[in-house]
Design an enzyme around this catalytic site. Structure first.
Site, PDB file in Angstrom:
ATOM      1  N   SER A 242       0.920  -1.235  -0.017  1.00 37.87           N
ATOM      2  CA  SER A 242      -0.167   0.025  -0.149  1.00 37.87           C
ATOM      3  C   SER A 242       0.926   1.208  -0.135  1.00 37.87           C
ATOM      4  CB  SER A 242      -0.907   0.167   1.245  1.00 37.87           C
ATOM      5  OG  SER A 242      -0.146   0.179   2.612  1.00 37.87           O
ATOM      6  N   LYS A 243       0.173   2.400  -0.253  1.00 36.52           N
ATOM      7  CA  LYS A 243       1.182   3.685  -0.205  1.00 36.52           C
ATOM      8  C   LYS A 243       1.995   3.907   0.915  1.00 36.52           C
ATOM      9  CE  LYS A 243       0.107   6.725  -3.389  1.00 36.52           C
ATOM     10  NZ  LYS A 243       1.108   6.907  -4.222  1.00 36.52           N
TER      11      LYS A 243
END
Ligand code: GLU
Length: 470
Positions: A242-243
């Site tokens: 994820s980010k």
């Protein structure tokens, strides 16, 4: 002769080219190229609300940067909607599909009742076996596939092994919506078939879709492709990427200055392996890549490993290729292009810049002595090496260097002799020389810099430093 391999990459243009997508594309590319096959590109742009031309462009740019060239034209799934509709109608005519007039309310009621009775809530349409003369006139309908109700569907997956799904878990999925638009699942199956795709290599988030897509193949009597559903990539902590794990889009890797060959090598190793080989060329990867070598467990991103491989690739790349990619790096990061003069110096210096630079910013950092122009402003650390004592030493050494033969052996011998005469070691002179030649304290070797810069420029810089500031 066995059938030609055809693979495809089928991204949805809803954002940048994700590092996971890039790996999927790479696997398909390696497999096709290694088997003398074709690698096709299809943009899955049927979701009109979420698809953008900018995202399509970002994906094309990302693939181009990675060097994953595709065969033939880029195919737009949306533009093939008529063909998808035609297949649905063919299935209808062949009694493999049916018109379903059930309203949303009726479907909801079916589900509520099934739930209350503890039965499967998968909708079973009363229209599946209704004869056409029962069909209402002018009422809206969808077209559903007649899914098998008995038995099971087995996906012979090259990565996951045999995956069995009971057919009573699969409903009569909609093929054409009430507005006549084809659903995504139909579009994928029809496109893969029409494009002659022999091997579907994609993320394992699509494993369940495979069973549904296979139903369409079977209903149409089409030969099935080979499936290989690859595990997703996880962050270094083992959690879903994820980010929070940092860079996700490949263009970010380009902007961080990683060479594309290093990224290719690293992504190939991410979830696939060939013995203990870590560093390899594209040619080796193409020759070695087989679906059997893909691991079942999610691979973890490891930036250390990535950097290490990138460093080895920069060192192994031909000088011209390094310069070409360096120029692209400068362009995408909005930095000025190198002048012809600097390019020439870069080419000359490449042998000493390439070693141990893991990224293009690191390479540029080592090349600082080429980038700067006289009068050189030393940075703080370098300035500390240019006190009055060192400047005195430089003023004594410089005229001697001026008269030396401009060859490594001669320069080295002279510098060592000079150090000895002053009761010290050459290492002590290196700080002031680096500061004078590059304005930095961390640089390639002093002799490499002098040889690349040439006599006149080197002497000028040393003279500047010897006479400079207080
Ligand atoms: N468009 C899908 C995605 O971006 C891939 C579909 C497929 O490979 O079949 O996840």
């Amino acid at each position: 002769m066995s059938q030609q391999v055809v693979t495809r990459f089928a991204p949805s243009p809803t954002g940048y080219l994700h590092i996971g997508g890039a790996r999927t594309a790479l696997f398909n590319w390696l497999f096709a190229r290694g088997h003398g096959g074709k690698f096709l590109l299809r943009i899955e742009d049927t979701d009109r609300a979420r698809s953008t031309p900018e995202a399509t462009q970002a994906i094309l740019d990302g693939l181009a940067w990675l060097g994953l060239d595709h065969d033939g034209d880029v195919i737009s799934q949306f533009e093939r909607a008529d063909r998808h509709r035609a297949v649905a109608l063919e299935m209808l005519a062949a009694d493999k599909a049916y018109k379903c007039y059930a309203t949303q309310d009726e479907i909801q009621t079916f589900r509520d009742t099934a739930r209350a009775e503890g039965k499967s809530t998968l909708f079973q349409s009363p229209w599946r076996d209704a004869s056409p003369d029962m069909h209402p006139k002018d009422a809206p309908y969808v077209i559903r596939i007649k899914a098998p109700r008995e038995g099971s569907t087995v996906i012979h997956d090259k990565v996951q092994g045999d995956v069995t799904i009971r057919n009573d878990q699969l409903d009569d999925m909609v093929l054409l919506r009430g507005d006549g638009n084809p659903v995504y699942m139909l579009a994928v199956a029809v496109d893969d078939h029409d494009m002659g795709v022999t091997h579907v290599i994609r993320g394992d988030d699509h494993l369940n879709n495979a069973a549904r897509q296979m139903m369409i193949y079977t209903a149409m009597g089409w030969p099935l492709p080979v499936y290989a559903h690859i595990p997703l990539i996880h962050g270094p902590d083992g959690k879903k990427l994820s980010k929070r794990h940092g860079a996700l889009g490949v263009e970010e890797y380009q902007k961080m200055g990683y060479p594309a060959a290093g990224i290719r090598n690293y992504l190939a190793r991410l979830g696939w392996g060939h013995g203990d080989d870590e560093f390899f060329s594209d040619e080796q990867a193409k020759a070695w890549f087989e679906l059997e070598g893909i691991g079942k467990a999610p691979a973890r991103l490891d930036f250390k490993k990535l950097e290490n491989l990138c460093g080895q690739h920069i060192a192994a790349m031909p000088d011209a290729a390094v310069l070409h990619e360096l120029s692209e790096f400068l362009a995408v990061t909005g930095q000025p292009a190198l002048s012809a003069e600097k390019l020439a110096l870069f080419s000359e210096a490449m042998y000493c810049l390439k070693e141990r630079a893991k990224t293009f910013p690191e390479l540029l950092d080592k090349a600082q002595f080429i980038m700067v122009d006289r009068p050189i402003q030393p940075d703080e650390k370098a300035a500390a090496h240019l006190d009055s004592v060192s400047r005195g030493i430089l003023s004594e050494l410089t005229p001697q260097l001026q008269n030396a033969r401009w060859k490594r052996d001669d320069l080295e011998a002279l510098a060592n002799q000079f150090a000895e005469d002053h009761g010290t070691k050459f290492g002590k002179l290196a700080g002031p020389l680096r500061a004078a030649l590059a304005g930095r304290s961390a640089t390639p070797s002093v002799f490499d810099m002098m040889l690349v810069l040439g006599r006149d420029e080197s002497i000028a810089r040393l003279t500047d430093a010897a006479s400079g500031g207080s």
